[in-house]
Every structure is written in C-alpha cells, then in structure tokens.
Design a protein around this motif. Structure first.
Motif, PDB file in Angstrom:
ATOM      1  N   ALA A 159       2.103   1.512  -7.032  1.00  0.00           N
ATOM      2  CA  ALA A 159       3.005   2.167  -8.235  1.00  0.00           C
ATOM      3  C   ALA A 159       2.271   3.488  -7.591  1.00  0.00           C
ATOM      4  O   ALA A 159       2.671   4.718  -7.686  1.00  0.00           O
ATOM      5  N   GLN A 160       0.720   3.864  -8.031  1.00  0.00           N
ATOM      6  CA  GLN A 160      -0.504   4.805  -7.602  1.00  0.00           C
ATOM      7  C   GLN A 160       0.059   6.111  -6.658  1.00  0.00           C
ATOM      8  O   GLN A 160      -0.036   6.779  -6.538  1.00  0.00           O
ATOM      9  N   ALA A 161       0.578   5.013  -5.417  1.00  0.00           N
ATOM     10  CA  ALA A 161      -0.018   5.365  -3.858  1.00  0.00           C
ATOM     11  C   ALA A 161       2.084   6.606  -4.302  1.00  0.00           C
ATOM     12  O   ALA A 161       2.015   7.209  -3.475  1.00  0.00           O
ATOM     13  N   GLN A 162       2.856   5.542  -4.707  1.00  0.00           N
ATOM     14  CA  GLN A 162       3.896   6.058  -4.678  1.00  0.00           C
ATOM     15  C   GLN A 162       4.104   7.888  -5.238  1.00  0.00           C
ATOM     16  O   GLN A 162       4.670   8.775  -5.326  1.00  0.00           O
ATOM     17  N   ALA A 163       3.326   7.463  -6.514  1.00  0.00           N
ATOM     18  CA  ALA A 163       3.487   8.633  -8.131  1.00  0.00           C
ATOM     19  C   ALA A 163       3.152   9.737  -7.180  1.00  0.00           C
ATOM     20  O   ALA A 163       2.875  11.069  -6.652  1.00  0.00           O
ATOM     21  N   ASP A 164       1.536   9.574  -6.112  1.00  0.00           N
ATOM     22  CA  ASP A 164       1.307  10.932  -5.395  1.00  0.00           C
ATOM     23  C   ASP A 164       1.330  11.184  -4.144  1.00  0.00           C
ATOM     24  O   ASP A 164       1.050  12.154  -4.330  1.00  0.00           O
ATOM     25  N   PHE A 169       4.242  15.716  -2.091  1.00  0.00           N
ATOM     26  CA  PHE A 169       5.648  16.083  -1.340  1.00  0.00           C
ATOM     27  C   PHE A 169       5.971  17.742  -1.570  1.00  0.00           C
ATOM     28  O   PHE A 169       6.298  18.811  -1.024  1.00  0.00           O
ATOM     29  N   PRO A 170       6.080  18.107  -3.188  1.00  0.00           N
ATOM     30  CA  PRO A 170       6.389  19.135  -3.254  1.00  0.00           C
ATOM     31  C   PRO A 170       6.086  20.357  -3.299  1.00  0.00           C
ATOM     32  O   PRO A 170       6.543  21.169  -2.656  1.00  0.00           O
ATOM     33  N   GLU A 171       4.297  20.112  -3.519  1.00  0.00           N
ATOM     34  CA  GLU A 171       4.098  21.091  -3.288  1.00  0.00           C
ATOM     35  C   GLU A 171       3.336  20.878  -1.531  1.00  0.00           C
ATOM     36  O   GLU A 171       3.751  22.105  -0.994  1.00  0.00           O
ATOM     37  N   TRP A 172       3.484  20.315  -0.335  1.00  0.00           N
ATOM     38  CA  TRP A 172       3.818  20.356   0.695  1.00  0.00           C
ATOM     39  C   TRP A 172       4.891  21.342   0.955  1.00  0.00           C
ATOM     40  O   TRP A 172       5.339  21.874   2.033  1.00  0.00           O
ATOM     41  N   LYS A 173       5.808  20.575   0.515  1.00  0.00           N
ATOM     42  CA  LYS A 173       7.709  21.921   0.686  1.00  0.00           C
ATOM     43  C   LYS A 173       7.651  22.706   0.853  1.00  0.00           C
ATOM     44  O   LYS A 173       8.006  23.996   1.731  1.00  0.00           O
ATOM     45  N   GLN A 186      -6.507  27.422   4.186  1.00  0.00           N
ATOM     46  CA  GLN A 186      -7.005  26.340   3.564  1.00  0.00           C
ATOM     47  C   GLN A 186      -6.311  25.704   2.730  1.00  0.00           C
ATOM     48  O   GLN A 186      -6.338  25.049   2.590  1.00  0.00           O
ATOM     49  N   ARG A 187      -5.502  26.857   2.153  1.00  0.00           N
ATOM     50  CA  ARG A 187      -4.407  25.720   0.970  1.00  0.00           C
ATOM     51  C   ARG A 187      -3.415  25.071   1.873  1.00  0.00           C
ATOM     52  O   ARG A 187      -2.466  24.087   1.549  1.00  0.00           O
ATOM     53  N   PHE A 188      -3.074  26.014   3.528  1.00  0.00           N
ATOM     54  CA  PHE A 188      -2.161  25.354   4.011  1.00  0.00           C
ATOM     55  C   PHE A 188      -2.651  23.811   4.802  1.00  0.00           C
ATOM     56  O   PHE A 188      -2.036  23.065   4.460  1.00  0.00           O
ATOM     57  N   ASN A 189      -3.742  23.826   4.485  1.00  0.00           N
ATOM     58  CA  ASN A 189      -4.458  22.288   5.793  1.00  0.00           C
ATOM     59  C   ASN A 189      -4.696  21.948   4.366  1.00  0.00           C
ATOM     60  O   ASN A 189      -4.445  20.352   4.392  1.00  0.00           O
ATOM     61  N   THR A 190      -5.251  21.501   3.079  1.00  0.00           N
ATOM     62  CA  THR A 190      -5.362  20.318   2.270  1.00  0.00           C
ATOM     63  C   THR A 190      -3.463  20.633   1.830  1.00  0.00           C
ATOM     64  O   THR A 190      -3.631  18.971   1.165  1.00  0.00           O
ATOM     65  N   ALA A 191      -2.440  20.746   1.422  1.00  0.00           N
ATOM     66  CA  ALA A 191      -1.820  20.612   1.372  1.00  0.00           C
ATOM     67  C   ALA A 191      -1.198  19.738   2.676  1.00  0.00           C
ATOM     68  O   ALA A 191      -0.208  18.421   2.059  1.00  0.00           O
ATOM     69  N   LYS A 192      -1.372  20.146   3.184  1.00  0.00           N
ATOM     70  CA  LYS A 192      -0.771  18.830   4.156  1.00  0.00           C
ATOM     71  C   LYS A 192      -1.569  17.739   4.282  1.00  0.00           C
ATOM     72  O   LYS A 192      -1.595  16.579   5.216  1.00  0.00           O
ATOM     73  N   ALA A 193      -2.821  17.815   4.249  1.00  0.00           N
ATOM     74  CA  ALA A 193      -3.917  16.655   3.995  1.00  0.00           C
ATOM     75  C   ALA A 193      -3.764  16.103   3.042  1.00  0.00           C
ATOM     76  O   ALA A 193      -3.320  14.081   3.608  1.00  0.00           O
ATOM     77  N   ASN A 194      -3.051  16.605   2.400  1.00  0.00           N
ATOM     78  CA  ASN A 194      -2.206  15.276   1.035  1.00  0.00           C
ATOM     79  C   ASN A 194      -1.428  14.790   1.386  1.00  0.00           C
ATOM     80  O   ASN A 194      -1.649  13.533   1.013  1.00  0.00           O
ATOM     81  N   ILE A 195      -0.545  15.086   1.824  1.00  0.00           N
ATOM     82  CA  ILE A 195       1.165  14.329   2.639  1.00  0.00           C
ATOM     83  C   ILE A 195       1.075  13.546   3.436  1.00  0.00           C
ATOM     84  O   ILE A 195       1.095  12.362   3.455  1.00  0.00           O
ATOM     85  N   GLU A 196      -0.399  13.796   4.256  1.00  0.00           N
ATOM     86  CA  GLU A 196      -0.559  13.130   5.214  1.00  0.00           C
ATOM     87  C   GLU A 196      -1.589  11.594   4.305  1.00  0.00           C
ATOM     88  O   GLU A 196      -0.762  10.732   5.168  1.00  0.00           O
ATOM     89  N   SER A 218      15.222  12.821  -6.386  1.00  0.00           N
ATOM     90  CA  SER A 218      14.584  13.680  -7.707  1.00  0.00           C
ATOM     91  C   SER A 218      14.916  11.808  -7.946  1.00  0.00           C
ATOM     92  O   SER A 218      16.216  11.547  -8.276  1.00  0.00           O
ATOM     93  N   GLY A 219      14.474  12.043  -9.127  1.00  0.00           N
ATOM     94  CA  GLY A 219      15.712  10.901 -10.715  1.00  0.00           C
ATOM     95  C   GLY A 219      15.155   9.295  -9.812  1.00  0.00           C
ATOM     96  O   GLY A 219      15.207   8.301 -10.777  1.00  0.00           O
TER      97      GLY A 219
END
Length: 415
Positions: A159-164, A169-173, A186-196, A218-219
């Motif tokens: 559940a925690q991993a799904q929430a993360d 995902f929206p941030e990366w999108k 920097q911001r681009f690479n950080t968002a990409k690393a988080n979603i991966e 959503s939902g």
C-alpha cells in the motif's frame, strides 16, 4: 543253679561263631602264602614274555612313526578333490551346468529412483512481502497458463509503495511535459528517478505492468491489494494456504510445474564405477508404466543422507502418464565392447583357503573345483579368468557340489 547253667550256655553260643570266623581267616592266609609263592614262580617264567612285549612295544612305536595307512605325509586327512553326483541328486539340488563361452554381453544395472518436477520449468509462487490472503482463484491439479490470476493478497508495505507511485507519477507527467530545458536538469532528473524507483519497487513486490498502469487512473482507492499471477504454463501441484491467512515473505503458496518433461533422480551405489555419458538412455518403470529417459546431469558429490551417487535424467511426459513424487525403477543398459568370459554370481563359491572357486564338470556327474580371479561386474554376471572357453561350469547349485566335496573329505573315525 539254673541261672548259672543258662549263662554258660549263652556264652558258648556267642564265642563259637567267633572261633569259626578266626579259623576261616587263618585258612585263607595260608592259602594266600601258597598263591604268592606260586606267583613268584610264574614271574620268573613270564619275565621273558615281558621282554618280548617291550620289544613289541618298540616295534609299535616304529610303526606309529612310520604313519598310519589312512593319514597323509603331513599327519592330516587329504580332502576329496572332486564330487560324484548322480542324476537324481542333480535334479533334486537344481544343479544347472552350461558350456562357458566367450561372448559379447548385453546387461543392465538397476537403480532406485524418484520422479521430480523439472527445476528449470517449475515455479513456486510466493509473496515478496508479508501479506494476508484475500482470495484464491485456482484449484489443486488445475492447469493454468502464463499470466493467469492465482491469488489476491493485501499488504501494508505494498500500500505504501502504491501510494508513493501515485504521488510520483503526476509529478513526472508534468515535468516531462514541460521538458528539461524549461524545468532544468536537476528537477527533471529528480522527478524521473522518483517515478522509476516507485515503479521498480512495485515490480519487486510482484505487481506487473497492468497493475501499475491501473494506479495511474484517478479514483483508485484499493491501495494495498495486489495479485499473484502464473509465471509459467503448468499444473497446480500444491496450494497449501487458506483465505484470511497471514503469510510471510517467501512462503510458497502455489507450486506450478510443466509436467510435459520431468526429472528422474536415480540413486546408484557410491562404489559404482559405471560411466554414464550425457544422452545415454535408461528404462524407467513407475506405477506400472514404462518410459525412456536420457541422462542429463550427474552430481559430483555423494548424497549425505542416502550415501548414494545421484544421476539425473530427463523423462518426456507428453501424455501426462507420470507425476512428480512417484518412485521409479531405473535400468541402465550396457553392452561389452569385446567378448568376455563371465559366469552368474550363483556359480561362485569361496574355497577352503578363501579364494573364489567355480566347479567344472570333468565328466557326467563328476565335478572339480577350479580357482578363478574375478573381474568386472556385468549386471548379474561376473567376469572371470582362470577358465577356458568350452569348459562346462556349474551355474546353479554350486553350494550342493561344495557340500558333497566337503563330505568326501570327512572321516567320522578320525583316520
């Protein structure tokens, strides 16, 4: 006066027998003296006879030193070297005689075995994190295909991993839509690393791309639920769990196996020196069914429990006639590369000196022991040297022949 006469009469009766006994003893003593005198005379006569007896005794000693006619030079008893057995005894004892020939021998070696799942095609389905079983979707023995749903589970960790992932995902999108030139490296690479990282975590927990794709919508509020699916085609061999049960990470829930090809593990004696080439065939018999397996692998260590040499074979099972867990009889077939002289193990006996012996029929019903040297074990036969082709050898009933020879060397009178 009367009393005096009675006393005298009684005394006379008592003393008379005593006098008689004394007289008789005196007579015997005189006779004894006469007998002793005559004995002395006889001693003088028989003295010469005694000397003759002594001389005879010396001759007896010479005769004993010369040996008794029934004993051999070593003072022992010479054991009979052959046995004579008539036709009736031969039939009763089951004696079988055949002509020894040098020939190529086809033989087989037996080994007990067990059928196992193919470790390269079978699969244990288990959760990667501690979870609770919500629903089961397959039954024991059911054949499933790759990707088919097996079990639905719930886990707080998932559940925690799904929430993360849903947060990343929206941030990366949004960042990827703006582009690197707008938001900066920097911001681009950080968002990409988080979603991966979030995606990799979900994959590690057992979710697939479809499960992860559903989180993008959503939902969706069923966080913590996830499903285990079949990774291979095969049959459900085990499903030892219940709904509502909490299971730990790595605990097997379902075992899947492709039974179209099974393993056979054969257990040979640790001292066995047979060479099994990869691809060599063996006959496998299990539950009244017969199949042909090929040697694929061999362990280079001795099994610590059974102390046996393990050979693994592959058994094609397209008709699903064999199943893992069956015990099997495995027969490896061989053929000698050159003609050999070999006899059955039943033909071999230990001789009196401990050497191996076979019995050769010199004439009808006449058997003689011949010492031999043992060679290779060829199935139920044993290669021997010390015999010549064409000799007639006792193949069965050798024990009876040995007994007859032993009885021939036994003398109940110790002569």
């Amino acid at each position: 006066m009367k009393k005096t006469l009675i006393s005298v009469f009684a005394l006379t009766l008592l003393t008379a027998p005593l006098s008689f006994v004394q007289a008789e003893e005196d007579a015997h003593q005189e006779a004894g003296h006469d007998h002793a005198a005559s004995g002395d005379d006889r001693q003088e006569v028989t003295g010469e006879e005694g000397e003759h007896k002594e001389d005879h005794g010396e001759e007896g000693e010479h005769e004993e030193e010369g040996g008794h006619g029934h004993e051999d030079e070593n003072g022992g008893h010479e054991e009979a070297a052959t046995a004579s057995i008539n036709a009736k005894q031969k039939d009763l004892a089951g004696i079988e005689v055949a002509t020894l020939e040098s020939r190529l021998v086809d033989y087989e070696i037996y080994a007990p075995g067990e059928l196992l799942t193919n470790g390269y095609t079978s699969y244990h389905v288990s959760p990667r994190v501690a979870s609770v079983v919500l629903r089961r979707h397959v039954e024991l023995g059911e054949h499933v295909t790759k990707g088919q749903l097996l079990v639905t589970l719930f886990s707080e960790t998932v559940a925690q991993a799904q929430a993360d992932y849903r947060k990343a995902f929206p941030e990366w999108k949004r960042i990827s839509g703006l582009g690197r030139s707008v938001v900066g490296d920097q911001r681009f690479n950080t968002a990409k690393a988080n979603i991966e990282a979030a995606r990799a975590t979900l994959l590690a927990y057992g979710l697939n791309d479809d499960d992860i794709g559903a989180l993008k919508a959503s939902g969706v509020d069923s966080l913590g639920e996830y499903m285990l699916r079949a990774r291979v085609d095969g049959a459900v061999l085990t499903d030892e769990f219940e709904q509502g049960q909490r299971v730990e990470a790595g605990q097997p829930l379902v075992t899947l196996a492709d039974e179209s090809e099974l393993w056979v593990e054969a257990h040979l004696s640790a001292s066995s020196d047979i060479v099994l080439e990869k691809g060599a065939e063996a006959e496998v018999r299990a539950a009244g069914r017969v199949g042909v397996a090929t040697v694929s692998q061999e362990a280079h260590t001795i099994d610590p429990v059974t102390r046996t040499r393990i050979v693994r074979l592959e058994l094609d099972n397209p008709e699903d006639r064999f199943h893992p867990g069956m015990f099997a009889d495995v027969y490896f077939r061989f053929k000698t590369s050159e003609p050999v002289l070999a006899v059955p193990e039943t033909a071999l006996m230990r001789g009196a000196d401990g050497d191996w012996t076979v019995y050769v029929e010199e004439a009808e019903g006449e058997y003689e022991p011949v010492e031999v040297e043992l060679g290779r074990s060829i199935g139920g036969l044993r290669e021997v040297s010390g015999l010549a082709a064409g000799q007639r050898v006792v193949l069965r009933g050798a024990f009876f022949v040995a007994s007859e020879i032993a009885k021939g060397g036994f003398d109940p009178h110790n002569h």
